[in-house]
Enzyme design. Structure first.
Site, PDB file in Angstrom:
ATOM      1  N   LYS A 116      35.698  29.259  38.663  1.00 59.50           N
ATOM      2  CA  LYS A 116      34.481  30.070  38.460  1.00 59.50           C
ATOM      3  C   LYS A 116      34.554  30.817  37.125  1.00 59.50           C
ATOM      4  CE  LYS A 116      36.642  33.594  41.390  1.00 59.50           C
ATOM      5  NZ  LYS A 116      36.715  34.119  42.757  1.00 59.50           N
TER       6      LYS A 116
ATOM      7  N   ARG B 242      44.048  28.192  47.246  1.00 60.82           N
ATOM      8  CA  ARG B 242      42.957  28.353  46.277  1.00 60.82           C
ATOM      9  C   ARG B 242      43.371  29.269  45.130  1.00 60.82           C
ATOM     10  NH1 ARG B 242      40.134  30.264  50.972  1.00 60.82           N
ATOM     11  NH2 ARG B 242      39.996  32.270  49.914  1.00 60.82           N
TER      12      ARG B 242
ATOM     13  N   HIS C  50      38.931  35.065  52.957  1.00 57.93           N
ATOM     14  CA  HIS C  50      39.410  35.524  51.651  1.00 57.93           C
ATOM     15  C   HIS C  50      40.198  36.815  51.803  1.00 57.93           C
ATOM     16  CE1 HIS C  50      39.611  35.619  47.359  1.00 57.93           C
ATOM     17  NE2 HIS C  50      38.860  36.697  47.216  1.00 57.93           N
TER      18      HIS C  50
ATOM     19  N   ARG D 174      32.297  40.882  52.467  1.00 63.11           N
ATOM     20  CA  ARG D 174      31.546  40.356  51.325  1.00 63.11           C
ATOM     21  C   ARG D 174      30.607  39.265  51.825  1.00 63.11           C
ATOM     22  NH1 ARG D 174      34.742  38.319  45.939  1.00 63.11           N
ATOM     23  NH2 ARG D 174      35.248  36.545  47.261  1.00 63.11           N
TER      24      ARG D 174
ATOM     25  N   TYR E 126      32.374  53.403  12.774  1.00 61.00           N
ATOM     26  CA  TYR E 126      31.355  54.265  13.382  1.00 61.00           C
ATOM     27  C   TYR E 126      31.972  55.537  13.966  1.00 61.00           C
ATOM     28  CZ  TYR E 126      28.151  50.251  13.347  1.00 61.00           C
ATOM     29  OH  TYR E 126      27.356  49.196  12.992  1.00 61.00           O
TER      30      TYR E 126
ATOM     31  N   ASP F 276      30.885  43.021  15.908  1.00 66.08           N
ATOM     32  CA  ASP F 276      31.330  41.745  15.341  1.00 66.08           C
ATOM     33  C   ASP F 276      32.578  41.861  14.482  1.00 66.08           C
ATOM     34  OD1 ASP F 276      28.638  40.721  16.147  1.00 66.08           O
ATOM     35  OD2 ASP F 276      28.049  42.094  14.555  1.00 66.08           O
TER      36      ASP F 276
ATOM     37  N   CYS G  43      33.675  47.439  16.422  1.00 64.81           N
ATOM     38  CA  CYS G  43      32.247  47.178  16.225  1.00 64.81           C
ATOM     39  C   CYS G  43      31.829  45.949  17.028  1.00 64.81           C
ATOM     40  CB  CYS G  43      31.946  46.949  14.748  1.00 64.81           C
ATOM     41  SG  CYS G  43      32.570  48.238  13.654  1.00 64.81           S
TER      42      CYS G  43
HETATM   43  C1  LIG Z   1      38.083  34.057  43.074  1.00 61.77           C
HETATM   44  C2  LIG Z   1      38.488  33.510  44.380  1.00 61.77           C
HETATM   45  C3  LIG Z   1      39.764  32.938  44.543  1.00 61.77           C
HETATM   46  C4  LIG Z   1      40.825  32.970  43.476  1.00 61.77           C
HETATM   47  O1  LIG Z   1      41.313  34.286  43.330  1.00 61.77           O
HETATM   48  P1  LIG Z   1      42.570  34.607  42.403  1.00 61.77           P
HETATM   49  O2  LIG Z   1      42.917  35.992  42.727  1.00 61.77           O
HETATM   50  O3  LIG Z   1      42.089  34.440  40.997  1.00 61.77           O
HETATM   51  O4  LIG Z   1      43.606  33.605  42.750  1.00 61.77           O
HETATM   52  C5  LIG Z   1      40.037  32.328  45.759  1.00 61.77           C
HETATM   53  N1  LIG Z   1      39.117  32.321  46.767  1.00 61.77           N
HETATM   54  C6  LIG Z   1      37.905  32.887  46.643  1.00 61.77           C
HETATM   55  C7  LIG Z   1      36.955  32.845  47.791  1.00 61.77           C
HETATM   56  C8  LIG Z   1      37.551  33.507  45.450  1.00 61.77           C
HETATM   57  O5  LIG Z   1      36.349  34.088  45.339  1.00 61.77           O
END
Ligand SMILES: *Cc1c(COP(=O)(O)O)cnc(C)c1O
Length: 399
Positions: A58, A241, A185, A156, A285, A334, A332
């Protein structure tokens, strides 16, 4: 009406300069070492006993570039790729990625046909959403592939663990839905204490007893993010994951890491201006900083408009000729200024913002510390104005 999905702004100049242009465009760039990412994937796979892997890509693959990272993960035999949003999945399909793709985020009803059309796995997080998927798939004469999402302590997305049974029950009665996985998660897997994660593991196990009680095989059970991979072997289940760890960065700074992963991203620029700033002459700045004695200052063409946080003004350091030098005055949009003291630097010399070797390296955690955030945000904040280069370079067509 402009359609952000079908009419992306033409990125050709900034993203894919010709060889001739590449040498002369603004010299700020991100270099991603795909071999390092592949080595990280293999190291994680070995650590979890060869279990299937779902690399998390992601947010532009945590800033590393969605499509090139996905291509390499696919080539390395990743089992399923994970993205957050539907449009990230569509982008991967349009780029020719064939690997299974799970969209982790919540789904709104009118998106379901696009999931089916692009063969993307859907996160089903309630009975109502599952029903909508079933109806849509039936109308299309298709089979949707879903992963059921259970909330075990994150609040969530997902059905609460204490009311998950009706969702699991319903999923057995959807002729046009293939339930490939079930997941939850972890909210605290990167902490040193493990009680909150224990609780989530127990809650998930309680949900999964549904299958045992009916003598049904459970779908693929997955729970471990990077913190789970690193610290909680009993979260590995049928698949893991990993996100941040795949990119060689720890989910929390200083965690013990028994897995030989390393960072794959270097962010560099070059000196575009050199001058001596006289004692007392304020830089940038707001005139927040001025040298006490005459000193040498270089200007570097990168700023908060590229994702180099302005909050790091007066705190950040960069590497010039292998030496750590302070960023002085306000950053800044850029450009930023760096004091090199009595050191030397010439126009065109490399300046390392993130990366470098050994003790001198500037890590994502260091940048996060200066910015008051986490490494995840540092990486995902490097925006698309910064061109990405990949190592090794893609083979030329026909090669
Ligand atoms: C982002 C995410 C992960 C990965 O998380 P990390 O902490 O980067 O390993 C795994 N599962 C879900 C559902 C996530 O949203």
């Amino acid at each position: 009406m402009p359609d952000p999905l079908h009419d992306p702004p033409d990125p050709s100049l900034l993203h894919a300069p010709t060889a001739a242009e590449a040498g002369v465009l603004r010299p700020t760039r991100v270099e991603v070492n795909l071999d390092q990412l592949a080595a990280n994937l293999r190291a994680i796979r070995a650590h979890v006993g060869g279990r299937p892997l779902m690399p998390v890509l992601k947010a532009n693959a945590y800033g590393h570039g969605l499509v090139p990272v996905a291509r390499r993960m696919e080539a390395e035999g990743a089992d399923i790729l994970a993205v957050a949003y539907l449009e990230e999945g569509i982008l991967l399909r349009r780029a020719g990625i064939r690997c299974p793709i799970l969209v982790l985020g919540g789904v709104v009803g009118e998106q379901i046909p696009l999931f089916l059309q692009h063969d993307l796995r859907i996160t089903a997080s309630s009975v109502a959403k599952l029903d909508a998927v079933q109806a849509c798939a039936a109308a299309a004469g298709a089979t949707a592939t879903v992963h059921l999402k259970v909330d075990t302590g994150m609040e969530r997305v997902g059905v609460h663990w204490y009311s998950a049974a009706p969702l699991l029950e319903a999923s057995l009665r959807c002729p046009n839905v293939h339930v490939e996985g079930i997941y939850s998660h972890l909210a605290n897997s990167d902490l040193p204490e493990d009680a909150p994660t224990r609780l989530q593991i127990e809650r998930f196990a309680e949900v999964l007893r549904f299958y045992e009680q009916r003598s049904l095989p459970a779908p693929l059970r997955h729970l471990a993010n990077s913190g789970g991979v690193l610290q909680h072997p009993d979260t590995w289940l049928d698949m893991v994951r990993p996100g941040i760890l795949l990119y060689g960065v720890l989910p929390a700074p200083g965690l013990p890491c028994p897995i030989p992963v390393g960072p794959a991203l270097r962010w560099t620029s070059r000196v575009v201006y050199f001058k001596v700033v006289p004692a007392g002459a304020p830089v940038s700045y707001g005139s927040t900083w001025a040298p006490a004695v005459d000193t040498r200052v270089i200007t570097v063409p990168v700023g908060y408009g590229d994702g180099y946080f302005r909050a790091m003004s007066g705190k950040a350091e960069v590497l010039v000729g292998g030496r750590r030098c302070p960023v002085v005055g306000r950053i800044c949009m850029d450009q930023l200024m760096v004091e090199i003291g009595q050191g030397s630097a010439y126009n065109g010399d490399e300046v390392i913002l993130l990366g470098g070797e050994g003790a001198a390296a500037i890590t994502a955690d260091a940048l996060a510390g200066w910015a008051g955030t986490i490494a995840y945000e540092v990486l995902t904040n490097i925006n698309t104005r910064v061109p990405r280069r990949y190592l090794p370079a893609a083979p030329a067509a026909g090669a």
